[in-house]
Write a protein that holds these residues in place. Structure first.
Motif, PDB file in Angstrom:
ATOM      1  N   GLN A   1      -9.521  -1.220   1.358  1.00  0.00           N
ATOM      2  CA  GLN A   1      -8.730  -0.332   2.077  1.00  0.00           C
ATOM      3  C   GLN A   1      -8.712   1.005   0.462  1.00  0.00           C
ATOM      4  O   GLN A   1      -8.223   0.442  -0.277  1.00  0.00           O
TER       5      GLN A   1
ATOM      6  N   ARG B   1       2.058   0.159  -8.943  1.00  0.00           N
ATOM      7  CA  ARG B   1       0.958   0.610  -8.421  1.00  0.00           C
ATOM      8  C   ARG B   1      -0.217   1.086  -9.618  1.00  0.00           C
ATOM      9  O   ARG B   1      -1.148   1.751  -9.168  1.00  0.00           O
TER      10      ARG B   1
ATOM     11  N   HIS C   1       0.766  -1.206   0.009  1.00  0.00           N
ATOM     12  CA  HIS C   1      -0.112  -0.101  -0.036  1.00  0.00           C
ATOM     13  C   HIS C   1       0.824   1.349   0.072  1.00  0.00           C
ATOM     14  O   HIS C   1       2.008   1.088   0.254  1.00  0.00           O
TER      15      HIS C   1
ATOM     16  N   LEU D   1      -4.085   6.286   4.500  1.00  0.00           N
ATOM     17  CA  LEU D   1      -5.263   5.459   4.728  1.00  0.00           C
ATOM     18  C   LEU D   1      -6.376   6.367   4.955  1.00  0.00           C
ATOM     19  O   LEU D   1      -6.622   7.136   5.871  1.00  0.00           O
TER      20      LEU D   1
ATOM     21  N   TYR E   1      -7.809  -0.970  -2.699  1.00  0.00           N
ATOM     22  CA  TYR E   1      -7.471  -2.437  -2.527  1.00  0.00           C
ATOM     23  C   TYR E   1      -8.526  -3.320  -2.149  1.00  0.00           C
ATOM     24  O   TYR E   1      -9.087  -2.942  -1.099  1.00  0.00           O
TER      25      TYR E   1
END
Length: 538
Positions: free
Chosen positions: A358, A327, A244, A365, A348
């Protein structure tokens, strides 16, 4: 910058050594000298030593052998003695066939046997006792048991461990290990999906995959003719999509819900796949900020510490600066995983996990969502995120997932159940451990029972951000619902490496109970939320 990151990795690993030493019986005159299971030798809360605990000899041996910055354990004679004692305790506490137990007596657990054998072989090599007669006899017994033992279910990381052990035994003990080695290599490779991931209980889990990658990369370096490199390359390419933007990996949207990152294999593979080191750099950026997830659990910290120390040892100075496709948006229908990159937003999602996701804005985040969860008045929990064959529709603007919720895995031991389990393990389990293990796996890990609730989740991209719409239908009405809400990081099966704490988990429970109280028996609960581009939930 790379050297600083490397040394942060070593510092994190060395910071766990005092915990490992606390778990160890360090008294030479004790009959449990060398045992790392503190519950057994110190608290006397269990009646057998956990074989997995002896894996701690490996991180101790690495700490003893590596001249890392600030390493107070480097070449310390006491540490070497502790490592040897741990190897000898593993040998003397094993069953007659070389196997060991993990959670239950007479369990004969392949994972514990494979992890601890790899650790003991490597630790014995590091401190120079790999030619000792008692130790070699133990290695032969345990490797022989592993060579012929086949677990129920597909746990690719365990199979990769068995391959790694048999490679070492062939080098130590001769060609008699070649036939079982090649059979286990073929078995492992047959479990790789064409998308690049290896099966873990029927799905793709990037966290476990990073361990399998580490074992494959090391095994390929030792035995290139076994044909493991291409499988390792494909696994790395798949894994690269699931680091991430903040450096975390995986979570509730993946098959087993783990947040592992074992970095050493990416450094090893960097010799022939230079972009693998960028995967390491992206994931280890977390060490410069909030730190990695907290793995400081007696059963899982050992794996991470030896991987961190190996990564420090294997660190490559020739590192690439960019990996253009890492990515990019990607859809893996076999895994049920989707990655969507829209400007500064990155999504994701696990469609086989009921649309758990997420969402990131830049490297932060914005929202984690593992789906609707319902607590009934009877004390049961129905969840959306357990794996299932859901109705999935996906297009350029998002996805929709629909299906039945399932009852969460929540079986707990009671005194009565504990007595029954012990009696079963010392009788039936002693002679048929695989039968008992399959039964426990079905209760605690695999399988599902549908709950009387149906869900439909859609996630759509629009010009302003992301819109999430959830609809829940209660087949039997809402009267038995005690509470309902959405959590960010729920997992509901007993996956040993899941449910660890990570700094970005500071997201509150989204309580929806007050909305249910207004509904009639046949009315659906509908919730619609928007996450705008800047990342705040609307």
């Amino acid at each position: 910058m790379s050297l600083a990151r490397r040394d942060l990795l070593a510092r994190q690993a060395l910071g766990e050594i005092p915990k490992i030493l606390t778990l160890l019986d360090r008294t030479p005159v004790s009959r449990t000298y060398g045992c790392f299971d503190r519950l057994y030798w110190h608290y006397r809360m269990i009646d057998f030593p956990c074989g997995m605990s002896q894996e701690f000899v490996y991180p101790l041996a690495l700490a003893w052998s590596l001249d890392a910055p600030g390493n107070a354990y480097f070449q310390a004679p006491a540490i070497r003695d502790f490592v040897e004692a741990g190897i000898r305790f593993a040998a003397r506490s094993a069953h007659a066939d070389g196997s060991c137990d993990d959670y239950y007596p007479f369990e004969r657990a392949a994972g514990a046997a494979a992890f601890s054998l790899l650790a003991c072989i490597e630790a014995a090599r590091i401190i120079g006792v790999d030619g000792d007669a008692e130790i070699m006899a133990f290695f032969r017994k345990r490797a022989g048991w592993l060579a012929t033992h086949q677990e129920s279910g597909r746990l690719s990381n365990h199979e990769a461990l068995i391959v790694a052990n048999l490679i070492r035994m062939s080098a130590l003990d001769g060609p008699e290990w070649e036939e079982p080695l090649r059979a286990r290599v073929a078995r492992l490779l047959s479990w790789q999906h064409e998308e690049g991931w290896f099966d873990e209980y029927g799905g793709a889990d990037p966290g476990y995959l990073s361990l399998t990658i580490g074992l494959l990369a090391d095994s390929d370096r030792r035995r290139p003719e076994l044909g493991l490199r291409e499988a390792c390359r494909r696994a790395i390419s798949f894994f690269a999509h699931f680091v991430h933007p903040d450096g975390t990996v995986g979570g509730a949207y993946t098959s087993r819900g783990t947040q592992n990152f074992f970095p050493h294999g990416f450094e090893i593979a960097g010799a022939w796949m230079p972009e693998a080191t960028l995967v390491t750099d992206r994931a280890l950026a977390l060490f410069e900020r909030d730190g990695p997830p907290c793995y400081s659990d007696d059963h899982i910290i050992g794996h991470h510490v030896w991987s961190w120390l190996l990564c420090w040892s294997e660190w490559r100075e020739d590192r690439v600066e960019a990996l253009p496709d890492a990515r990019a948006s990607a859809w893996f229908p076999g895994a049920g995983l989707v990655v969507e990159q829209r400007g500064q937003q990155a999504l994701y999602a696990g469609l086989r996990q009921g649309g758990a996701f997420q969402l990131f804005a830049g490297d932060r985040l914005s929202l984690a969502d593992s789906g609707i969860a319902i607590a009934t008045r009877a004390g049961r929990a129905a969840v959306q995120h357990l794996p299932g064959d859901y109705d999935v529709r996906r297009d350029a603007d998002g996805f929709e997932v629909a299906g039945r919720m399932a009852w969460a895995k929540s079986t707990l031991l009671t005194p009565v159940k504990s007595v029954i389990l012990r009696c079963m393990m010392v009788s039936l389990g002693r002679f048929f451990p695989d039968l008992v293990r399959r039964l426990l796996q079905k209760i605690l890990v695999t399988g599902r029972k549908d709950a009387p609730f149906r869900f439909r989740r859609s996630l759509r991209w629009d010009g302003e951000g992301v819109v999430i719409r959830d609809e829940i239908v209660a087949d039997e009405g809402w009267q038995d619902v005690a509470s309902i809400g959405i959590g960010g990081f729920q997992t509901s099966s007993t996956t040993i490496m899941a449910r660890v704490w990570q700094a970005n988990h500071l997201q509150p429970w989204h309580d929806l109970t007050h909305l249910v109280r207004r509904l009639g028996a046949g009315e659906p609960l509908v919730i619609e939320r928007q996450v705008p581009r800047e990342g705040t939930t609307g």
